[in-house]
Design a protein around this motif. Sequence first.
Motif, PDB file in Angstrom:
ATOM      1  N   CYS A  93       0.736  -1.023  -0.326  1.00  0.00           N
ATOM      2  CA  CYS A  93       0.225  -0.496  -0.247  1.00  0.00           C
ATOM      3  C   CYS A  93       0.794   1.415  -0.113  1.00  0.00           C
ATOM      4  O   CYS A  93       2.030   2.035   0.426  1.00  0.00           O
ATOM      5  CB  CYS A  93      -0.600  -0.152   1.591  1.00  0.00           C
ATOM      6  N   ASP A 105      -3.014  10.480   3.338  1.00  0.00           N
ATOM      7  CA  ASP A 105      -3.390  10.164   4.622  1.00  0.00           C
ATOM      8  C   ASP A 105      -2.478  10.345   5.874  1.00  0.00           C
ATOM      9  O   ASP A 105      -3.507  10.231   6.647  1.00  0.00           O
ATOM     10  CB  ASP A 105      -2.322   8.769   4.072  1.00  0.00           C
ATOM     11  N   HIS A 146      -5.097   4.078   0.933  1.00  0.00           N
ATOM     12  CA  HIS A 146      -6.124   4.257  -0.188  1.00  0.00           C
ATOM     13  C   HIS A 146      -5.170   4.148  -1.939  1.00  0.00           C
ATOM     14  O   HIS A 146      -5.253   4.442  -2.665  1.00  0.00           O
ATOM     15  CB  HIS A 146      -6.847   5.264  -0.440  1.00  0.00           C
ATOM     16  N   GLU A 147      -3.784   3.505  -1.679  1.00  0.00           N
ATOM     17  CA  GLU A 147      -3.493   2.735  -2.852  1.00  0.00           C
ATOM     18  C   GLU A 147      -2.844   1.514  -2.480  1.00  0.00           C
ATOM     19  O   GLU A 147      -1.535   0.960  -2.593  1.00  0.00           O
ATOM     20  CB  GLU A 147      -2.397   3.755  -3.185  1.00  0.00           C
ATOM     21  N   GLY A 150      -8.595   5.379  -4.922  1.00  0.00           N
ATOM     22  CA  GLY A 150      -9.004   6.203  -3.498  1.00  0.00           C
ATOM     23  C   GLY A 150     -10.378   6.098  -3.910  1.00  0.00           C
ATOM     24  O   GLY A 150     -11.120   6.587  -3.002  1.00  0.00           O
ATOM     25  N   ALA A 166     -13.390   3.545  -4.128  1.00  0.00           N
ATOM     26  CA  ALA A 166     -13.516   1.879  -4.572  1.00  0.00           C
ATOM     27  C   ALA A 166     -14.812   1.509  -4.812  1.00  0.00           C
ATOM     28  O   ALA A 166     -15.379   0.310  -4.266  1.00  0.00           O
ATOM     29  CB  ALA A 166     -13.498   1.235  -3.354  1.00  0.00           C
ATOM     30  N   SER A 185     -15.129   6.560  -1.081  1.00  0.00           N
ATOM     31  CA  SER A 185     -14.050   6.754  -0.991  1.00  0.00           C
ATOM     32  C   SER A 185     -12.984   6.476  -0.216  1.00  0.00           C
ATOM     33  O   SER A 185     -13.628   6.587   0.976  1.00  0.00           O
ATOM     34  CB  SER A 185     -13.754   8.365  -0.668  1.00  0.00           C
ATOM     35  N   THR A 186     -12.341   5.744  -0.099  1.00  0.00           N
ATOM     36  CA  THR A 186     -11.493   4.449   0.715  1.00  0.00           C
ATOM     37  C   THR A 186     -10.561   5.534   2.114  1.00  0.00           C
ATOM     38  O   THR A 186     -10.564   4.762   2.419  1.00  0.00           O
ATOM     39  CB  THR A 186     -10.315   4.120  -0.474  1.00  0.00           C
ATOM     40  N   ALA A 187     -10.121   6.483   0.708  1.00  0.00           N
ATOM     41  CA  ALA A 187      -9.268   7.578   1.567  1.00  0.00           C
ATOM     42  C   ALA A 187     -10.091   8.257   3.160  1.00  0.00           C
ATOM     43  O   ALA A 187      -9.692   8.611   3.759  1.00  0.00           O
ATOM     44  CB  ALA A 187      -9.084   8.866   1.007  1.00  0.00           C
ATOM     45  N   ARG A 233     -13.119   6.408   4.709  1.00  0.00           N
ATOM     46  CA  ARG A 233     -14.347   5.856   4.566  1.00  0.00           C
ATOM     47  C   ARG A 233     -13.850   4.925   6.479  1.00  0.00           C
ATOM     48  O   ARG A 233     -14.461   4.414   6.878  1.00  0.00           O
ATOM     49  CB  ARG A 233     -14.490   4.687   4.039  1.00  0.00           C
ATOM     50  N   GLY A 274      -9.753   1.042   5.906  1.00  0.00           N
ATOM     51  CA  GLY A 274      -8.492   1.802   4.828  1.00  0.00           C
ATOM     52  C   GLY A 274      -7.584   0.313   4.286  1.00  0.00           C
ATOM     53  O   GLY A 274      -7.715  -0.626   5.345  1.00  0.00           O
ATOM     54  N   CYS A 279      -3.436   6.133  -6.193  1.00  0.00           N
ATOM     55  CA  CYS A 279      -4.115   6.974  -6.604  1.00  0.00           C
ATOM     56  C   CYS A 279      -3.519   8.325  -7.331  1.00  0.00           C
ATOM     57  O   CYS A 279      -3.026   8.896  -8.555  1.00  0.00           O
ATOM     58  CB  CYS A 279      -4.707   7.829  -5.824  1.00  0.00           C
TER      59      CYS A 279
END
Length: 338
Positions: free
Chosen positions: A37, A43, A61-62, A89, A91, A113-115, A117, A121, A152
């Motif tokens: 990741c 982040d 989120h990567e 970023g 999902a 938004s994964t970043a 949530r 993560g 991202c």
Amino acid sequence: MRVNAYAALAPGADLTLYEYDAGEPGPLEVDVEVTHCGVCHTDLMVIDNDWGAGVPVVAGHEVAGIVRAVGTLVDTGRLAVGQRVVVGGVAGSCMSCQYCVTGRQQLCASRDSTAFRGDRGGFASSVRASDWRFAYPLPEAIELLHAGPLLCGGVTVYAPFIRHSIKPTDHVGIVGIGGLGHLAIQFARAWGCEVTAISSSPDKRNDALELGADHFITTRGTHELAMASGTLDFIISTVSADIPWDDYLAALKPQGTLITVGVPESAMQLSALSLVFSEKRIAGGLVASPGETMQMLDFAARTGVRPQVDVFPMPNINEAIGRVRSGDVRYRAVVAAQ
Ligand code: NAP
Ligand code: ZN
């Protein structure tokens, strides 16, 4: 599914082990075992609770990894257990609003938004995409180690080339040579553009030229930016700090466009005159739709655009974050599962 994650339990705190039970994947969901990741500047903002993600929070989120479980409605002809994928970023999205049906899922009001949530993560043993169409099969040529930062970081700086119809004959300035910026230089070069890298760090000159820049401008204590006045068709700014925007707008040609994907600390200060007399434009850019992402992965696979990574074992996540905070990464920190 039990997930072992690294969470901030208070804003800005060091990350500590944090376990949760994600249950079984829903019909459209996909569980991905995280092998790697990337650590994005965003982040840090999530961990610091700058954008209100709350705590406990698991950033990351990567994500690159292996599909371990899929829901009942997933098309297993296109995404199967055991496949190498990357999740960025975004999902998931509603797939039915006007933005989703026109291929702009990154603008969907109910996107996943994964970043942001909360405690789900990618700094974890596993991550779940809420829609399988946002878990992208990795082209053979791209290693898992390099895949995360392409989403991202990579796709955020790739998308402007499509959205703004940037041409190979255009001269593009890339501001800030960090995680996003070093990929932006490579994409601009591979796109065929003339590329000027603009940096506050004079010691990044050789790296910038090796990454594909034709010219290098250092802004600290020099007049090099002023000397480039009126030379750029586009500027893509990846800077996470406040910069003198009028000076950068002056480097654009008439009707040139400055696209900021970086998020500076304060409100942007600029004179309307910097825009009015030469009809210049400012735009924002947000990560990216599935269509843009798939295209970017194919383009990167074919042209050799790859992040330069500093790798840390996942248990050393706090060291990786500390290095990103101090700007001491060349050029993307990646944590790897043990
Ligand atoms: P990064 O690796 O920390 O790189 C940021 C770069 O900005 C640094 O390498 C540095 O480049 C420059 N910089 C930092 N402080 C500066 C200062 N005080 N003055 C001038 N330049 C400075 O961060 P990143 O992961 O690439 O992310 C960059 C920005 O993009 C962040 O704001 C992040 O939140 C944002 N982002 C946005 C999206 C989106 O969808 N829009 C997606 C991902 C990230 P030089 O040393 O070359 O000056
Ligand atoms: Zn990011």
